[in-house]
Every structure is written in structure tokens, then in C-alpha cells.
Design a protein around this motif. Structure first.
Motif, mmCIF file in Angstrom:
data_model
loop_
_atom_site.group_PDB
_atom_site.id
_atom_site.type_symbol
_atom_site.label_atom_id
_atom_site.label_comp_id
_atom_site.label_asym_id
_atom_site.label_seq_id
_atom_site.Cartn_x
_atom_site.Cartn_y
_atom_site.Cartn_z
ATOM 1 N N GLN A 37 -32.285 16.621 44.396
ATOM 2 C CA GLN A 37 -30.862 17.215 45.259
ATOM 3 C C GLN A 37 -30.347 17.288 43.616
ATOM 4 O OE1 GLN A 37 -28.050 16.785 47.894
ATOM 5 N NE2 GLN A 37 -29.693 18.323 49.856
ATOM 6 N N GLN A 38 -29.827 18.178 42.726
ATOM 7 C CA GLN A 38 -29.659 18.250 42.014
ATOM 8 C C GLN A 38 -28.091 18.237 42.115
ATOM 9 O OE1 GLN A 38 -30.818 17.486 38.637
ATOM 10 N NE2 GLN A 38 -32.506 16.409 40.288
ATOM 11 N N VAL A 39 -26.976 17.730 40.853
ATOM 12 C CA VAL A 39 -25.948 18.108 41.268
ATOM 13 C C VAL A 39 -25.298 18.483 39.573
ATOM 14 C CG1 VAL A 39 -24.996 16.081 40.261
ATOM 15 C CG2 VAL A 39 -22.916 17.117 41.638
ATOM 16 N N GLU A 40 -24.184 19.653 39.521
ATOM 17 C CA GLU A 40 -23.901 20.235 37.667
ATOM 18 C C GLU A 40 -22.576 19.339 38.030
ATOM 19 O OE1 GLU A 40 -22.827 23.927 39.050
ATOM 20 O OE2 GLU A 40 -24.514 24.654 38.638
ATOM 21 N N THR A 41 -22.654 18.815 36.843
ATOM 22 C CA THR A 41 -21.231 18.018 35.356
ATOM 23 C C THR A 41 -20.907 18.832 34.326
ATOM 24 O OG1 THR A 41 -23.176 16.935 34.721
ATOM 25 C CG2 THR A 41 -22.325 15.667 36.814
ATOM 26 N N MET A 272 -22.091 22.018 30.840
ATOM 27 C CA MET A 272 -22.246 21.924 32.292
ATOM 28 C C MET A 272 -23.455 21.449 32.225
ATOM 29 S SD MET A 272 -22.771 24.691 35.463
ATOM 30 C CE MET A 272 -24.002 24.838 34.649
ATOM 31 N N GLU A 273 -23.999 19.699 32.202
ATOM 32 C CA GLU A 273 -25.320 19.444 32.714
ATOM 33 C C GLU A 273 -25.764 19.415 34.411
ATOM 34 O OE1 GLU A 273 -23.626 16.132 30.604
ATOM 35 O OE2 GLU A 273 -24.472 16.279 28.514
ATOM 36 N N THR A 274 -26.960 19.301 34.513
ATOM 37 C CA THR A 274 -27.781 18.995 35.527
ATOM 38 C C THR A 274 -27.724 17.247 35.718
ATOM 39 O OG1 THR A 274 -27.885 21.483 35.994
ATOM 40 C CG2 THR A 274 -29.499 19.693 37.052
ATOM 41 N N ARG A 275 -27.581 17.357 36.729
ATOM 42 C CA ARG A 275 -28.266 15.840 36.892
ATOM 43 C C ARG A 275 -28.413 15.347 38.348
ATOM 44 N NH1 ARG A 275 -24.200 10.906 35.230
ATOM 45 N NH2 ARG A 275 -25.931 9.561 35.882
ATOM 46 N N PRO A 276 -29.607 14.644 38.325
ATOM 47 C CA PRO A 276 -29.393 14.352 40.005
ATOM 48 C C PRO A 276 -28.640 13.333 41.015
ATOM 49 C CG PRO A 276 -31.327 12.909 37.992
ATOM 50 C CD PRO A 276 -30.106 13.395 37.742
ATOM 51 N N ALA A 277 -28.920 13.858 41.556
ATOM 52 C CA ALA A 277 -27.579 13.873 42.745
ATOM 53 C C ALA A 277 -27.567 11.922 42.988
ATOM 54 C CB ALA A 277 -27.900 14.725 43.922
ATOM 55 N N LEU A 278 -28.726 11.888 43.668
ATOM 56 C CA LEU A 278 -28.724 10.315 44.186
ATOM 57 C C LEU A 278 -28.072 9.300 43.462
ATOM 58 C CD1 LEU A 278 -29.545 8.809 45.937
ATOM 59 C CD2 LEU A 278 -31.426 8.061 44.827
ATOM 60 N N SER A 279 -28.600 9.475 41.755
ATOM 61 C CA SER A 279 -28.584 8.496 40.453
ATOM 62 C C SER A 279 -26.872 9.134 40.215
ATOM 63 C CB SER A 279 -29.308 8.647 39.418
ATOM 64 O OG SER A 279 -28.805 9.990 38.954
ATOM 65 N N THR A 280 -26.764 10.023 40.105
ATOM 66 C CA THR A 280 -25.028 10.323 39.981
ATOM 67 C C THR A 280 -24.759 10.100 41.493
ATOM 68 O OG1 THR A 280 -25.251 12.507 39.171
ATOM 69 C CG2 THR A 280 -23.253 12.298 40.069
ATOM 70 N N SER A 281 -24.352 9.732 42.560
ATOM 71 C CA SER A 281 -24.047 9.001 43.830
ATOM 72 C C SER A 281 -23.416 7.321 42.984
ATOM 73 C CB SER A 281 -23.977 9.843 44.938
ATOM 74 O OG SER A 281 -25.570 9.026 45.072
ATOM 75 N N ILE A 282 -24.962 7.280 42.851
ATOM 76 C CA ILE A 282 -24.586 5.641 42.807
ATOM 77 C C ILE A 282 -24.000 5.286 41.346
ATOM 78 C CG2 ILE A 282 -26.858 3.089 41.443
ATOM 79 C CD1 ILE A 282 -28.584 4.745 43.368
ATOM 80 N N ASP A 283 -23.846 6.219 40.446
ATOM 81 C CA ASP A 283 -23.305 5.969 39.139
ATOM 82 C C ASP A 283 -21.224 5.977 39.343
ATOM 83 O OD1 ASP A 283 -25.353 5.163 37.597
ATOM 84 O OD2 ASP A 283 -24.740 7.682 36.914
#
Length: 500
Positions: A37-41, A272-283
Motif C-alpha cells: 500500500q502507498q500513502v500520500e505525503t 505531493m509525494e507517494t511513499r510506501p505505507a509500511l515504511s512511513t508508519s515505521i518512521d
């Protein structure tokens, strides 16, 4: 006869606790429930510019503190300046200071924000009632007429605010046109609310648009009612938070204060950037100290080890289901799980071919060893050495013929293979070749199904990121352990009793 109620209560508790902890981790720490899953930042740059006057300078900039967005990363670019970030009842602010400031000065604040989905502005601390505004003589009659009209058409503080914002932001009457000549829409809206003791404050917000530069903050009004702040745009008479709106300053204070300089201003650029949701939640968990009981705090080597170990309960669940419920016979209880782990390293086809070659050659050599009348320990030791030799020969042949897949055959558990060969050899002598094929084929079938379950990307994601799922697996295994009925494969024996 002992009651099974405590057992079922235990199973129920394990299931509920495991499921609840997994859901909590997904919601609270925003760990994605599905891999990939991806998340927008939003990456936002705030540029503060001013002209220094040659004396000591101090710059205070309000920082975003919006529950709809969480700070992932932030840093500043300010050569030669001292920096401190304070967080108190007045909100978060960045303060730059320098002993001597002269000429054009540019300071940068950069932040990466992650949407949280929390758009409600909840506040349990009720603000103090505002003081009634003092109107100019020319404005008093017009203001009182507007207030009386809106108050008569409302039934609560919130509905009163809705009536007012409709009047202020809609078609302008003569009274409103008069009041707006001396007041901004947001300020007028707040004063009209204060006349009836309704708490409200002006906030500064930033409209987020991809790849926009030199953007300015816009004014909104927050109105307090029953433990929650409600957002209004007095310029157009609309209620609610527009899409992609970031509340930058919510305390009603100035966004930028500069001492020792003039011509100050702040501009915003955003992307606006798109990042992996898992790595974002870990950070985000690292920033919030949420990794205290997470495997991600371990070194990478140990994390890689646990990613393999935590797949074993999935294989165990498959073995219990296929043996207890379905009734498939295997050679050894959990040998198929270890073979499935080897398949993950070798791939399925290569693993099946390698397993069949090693076991076939091992059985032929084992048949010769049976004629030597060796003791059990010596015979098993000889089989282990033979298995190692067979694996070594197949690996060398694979390398000589350029078959890189064959090099992975070394991942097979040698001791387990040796015991498998020993058990199949004894079974051949006692039950015949049919039983060997039946149990060997059942072992490969169970190992294949366990491999398919353990190699699924979403399964690997769940067992490593949601540790509570292992309590659910434990509950299911214990529940199946109470099953004493017929296996599904045994029902065919009783088919004639059912009649036509």
C-alpha cells in the motif's frame, strides 16, 4: 468428566486478544493491513524573508499542529542562526536568533506531513467566554440588527454561527456592506459571535496543491461548540474543512514575528509525494517511540531471521488442519513444515525435484545399509553423511551444467532428510511400497500447500507486522486439537452405509 468451558474461554480470549491487538496496531500505528500500500505525503517549504537592520535579530515562526496531519520529518536551513523549537500552550514555534543581522535574509523551514484522516478538531478544554465587542457609533445599529436576525433563526451556538456565516459570506445586505468596510470578513464574523458569548478564533490555513510555489496562508474561523471546534470560511460563507487544507496556526497568534528586521514575509511551496505505507508508519513510530515492542527495533540480521521463524506457525496451522480435519498422512509430524521452509529458499519446482532426487538416492543407499546390520545410531549417522554427500554431488553437477537453481538445494534440512529416509526405509520393510508412496506423497502435498500459504506476500506481511495474529493461530490450533470426529478422507469408507 471435566468441563470444557475453561478451555473454550481460553481459546476465545486468545482469539479476541490477538485480533484486537492486530486491529489496534493497524489503526493506532497506521501499519497497513495489506502489503504494497502507498500513502500520500506532503512536502512543504516555508521561506521566511526579511531585511536585517544591523542589530540583533530574532524570528519566530508558527509551525503546523493540525490533527489531520502528522509530522514525519522536519528540518531547517538557517546558516549562522541559532535555532530552538518550543512547544507550549501557545503552540509549536521555531525561533531563529542571531547577534547581528543586516541585509536580505532568507530562512527555510521544511516539513513532510502525513495525512491521519482525523479531521475533527476535538478539545475538552472549554475556552473562556469572549468579551463583547465595542462597535463604532456608525456600526452599532447595523451590527445589532444582524445579530438579532441570526439569533432569532438559531437554536444553539453552532446554528447561530451557521446563520451568521451565511449572512457574512453570502449576498451582502446594506448593513453587512457597512460593517465590511471597516472589518475583514473573518474578524467581523468573530465579533458577531462574541456579541452572544460564542467562543471563536481566527486561524491561518494553507491550501495544499501539488507543485505550487509562493503560496500564502488564508484565514478561517474556528467556532467552539460542545467539545469541538467547527471550521468556517467567512469569505464565502461555507462550513467545514475543504479537501487538502492544512491548519498552520490555530492559537489566534501571529504566524511570523520578526525583531530586528523589516519587510518580513513568509511564502510556501509544496509537493505531493507517494511513499510506501509500511515504511512511513515505521518512521512515524520511531518519532513517537512506538517501536518499544516491535521487531523493527532489532538489527536487520535478527529481523531477517524472525521473518523466517514467524512463518512456522502458518505451516503448523496447515499441518494440523490437513492431518486432523482432512486426514492426510505424512512421514513425520512437522517434517512438511521444514520442507516448506526450504521450498521458500529454493522455489517450489526446484525444491520438489531436489527432494525427490535426494530421498530416492538415499533410499537406495539405505537399502544397502540395512543388510550390514548396523546399530541404529551408526545407521542414522551413515545416512546423514550420505545425504550430505548427495547434496554436495548434486550441487557440483548443477554448477557444472550452469543450473543456478540447483545451487539452492543446500537449504534442505539435512538431519530431517536423513530421518525421513530412515522412516521411509523402515516403512517400506514393514508396510510395503504403497504405504511409502502414500505417506511420502502426503508429505509433499502438505509441504506444497504449506509453502503456498507461507510464501503468500500478505501472509508474510501479517505474521511479521501483526504479532497478535500468532495468538489467533494458537487459538485455532488448540480448537482443532479438540476435534475427535472422522477425517474427511475417512468418510469414503462409510459411503456404502449411506445407501444409494
Amino acid at each position: 468428566m471435566h468441563s470444557r468451558k475453561p478451555f473454550y474461554i481460553l481459546v476465545f480470549l486468545l482469539f479476541v486478544v490477538g485480533l484486537a491487538s492486530s486491529i489496534y496496531r493497524g489503526i493506532e500505528h497506521r501499519v497497513p493491513f495489506l502489503p504494497g500500500q502507498q500513502v500520500e505525503t506532503w512536502a512543504i517549504d516555508a521561506k521566511v524573508s526579511f531585511v536585517g537592520q544591523g542589530d540583533a535579530g530574532e524570528v519566530s515562526l508558527a509551525l503546523p499542529q493540525d490533527p489531520a496531519y502528522e509530522v514525519l520529518m522536519e528540518h531547517t536551513t538557517s546558516p549562522g542562526y541559532g535555532l530552538s523549537i518550543i512547544d507550549d500552550e501557545q503552540g509549536r514555534r521555531a525561533i531563529w536568533s542571531k547577534r547581528q543581522v543586516s541585509g536580505q535574509q532568507d530562512l527555510y523551514y521544511k516539513v513532510t506531513l502525513v495525512p491521519t484522516g482525523q479531521t475533527r478538531l476535538v478539545d475538552d478544554d472549554e475556552p473562556a467566554a469572549p468579551e463583547a465587542p465595542v462597535w463604532a457609533a456608525t456600526e452599532k445599529a447595523a451590527a445589532e440588527e444582524i445579530i438579532d436576525e441570526a439569533w432569532a433563526q438559531s437554536g444553539s451556538n453552532l446554528s447561530y454561527a451557521r446563520q451568521l456565516v451565511r449572512l457574512v459570506g453570502g449576498d451582502k445586505s446594506q448593513n453587512l456592506a457597512l460593517l465590511l468596510t471597516a472589518n475583514r470578513p473573518a474578524k467581523l464574523f468573530i465579533n458577531l459571535l462574541a456579541a452572544k458569548g460564542v467562543p471563536a478564533r481566527e486561524v491561518s490555513a494553507l491550501r495544499l496543491e501539488d507543485q505550487r510555489r509562493r503560496q500564502q496562508l488564508v484565514s478561517f474561523v474556528e467556532v467552539y461548540d460542545k467539545g469541538e471546534w467547527h471550521l468556517f470560511d467567512a469569505s464565502n460563507g461555507k462550513e467545514g474543512r475543504p479537501e487538502n487544507l492544512l491548519l498552520w496556526e490555530r492559537q489566534g497568534k501571529s504566524v511570523l514575528d520578526v525583531i530586528g528586521g523589516n519587510n518580513s514575509q513568509v511564502n510556501f511551496s509544496m509537493l505531493m509525494e507517494t511513499r510506501p505505507a509500511l515504511s512511513t508508519s515505521i518512521d512515524m513510530m520511531e518519532l513517537g517511540q512506538g517501536l518499544d515492542f516491535s521487531l523493527y527495533q532489532l538489527p536487520l540480521e535478527e529481523q531477517s531471521l524472525f521473518k523466517g521463524i514467524l512463518l512456522i506457525p502458518i505451516g503448523v496451522l496447515m499441518v494440523v488442519f490437513l492431518r486432523v480435519i482432512i486426514g492426510i498422512k505424512t512421514s513425520g509430524t512437522f517434517m512438511p513444515v521444514l520442507i516448506a521452509l526450504a521450498f521458500i529458499q529454493t522455489t517450489l519446482v526446484t525444491g520438489l525435484v531436489g527432494f525427490l532426487l535426494i530421498v530416492s538416492c538415499g533410499l537406495m543407499i539405505r537399502s544397502y545399509l540395512s543388510h550390514l546390520n548396523l546399530l541404529l545410531i551408526s545407521r542414522i549417522s551413515a545416512v546423514i553423511i550420505v545425504v550430505i554427500g548427495i547434496i554436495g554431488i548434486f550441487t557440483l553437477l548443477s554448477y557444472k551444467f550452469g543450473l543456478s537453481e540447483g545451487l539452492t538445494i543446500t537449504f534442505f534440512p539435512m538431519i530431517i532428510l536423513a530421518w525421513t529416509i530412515e522412516r521411509m526405509s523402515i516403512l517400506w520393510e514393514e508396510e510395503g511400497a504403497k504405504e511409502v508412496v502414500l505417506q511420502g506423497g502426503g508429505s509433499l502435498l502438505v509441504a506444497t500447500l504449506a509453502y503456498l500459504a507461507m510464501s503468500a506476500t500478505w501472509v508474510q506481511h501479517w505474521v511479521f507486522n501483526f504479532l497478535g495474529i500468532h495468538l489467533v493461530i494458537l487459538a485455532l490450533v488448540m480448537l482443532m486439537g479438540q476435534y475427535t470426529g472422522y477425517r474427511l478422507l475417512e468418510l469414503k469408507r462409510f459411503k456404502p452405509l449411506a445407501g444409494e
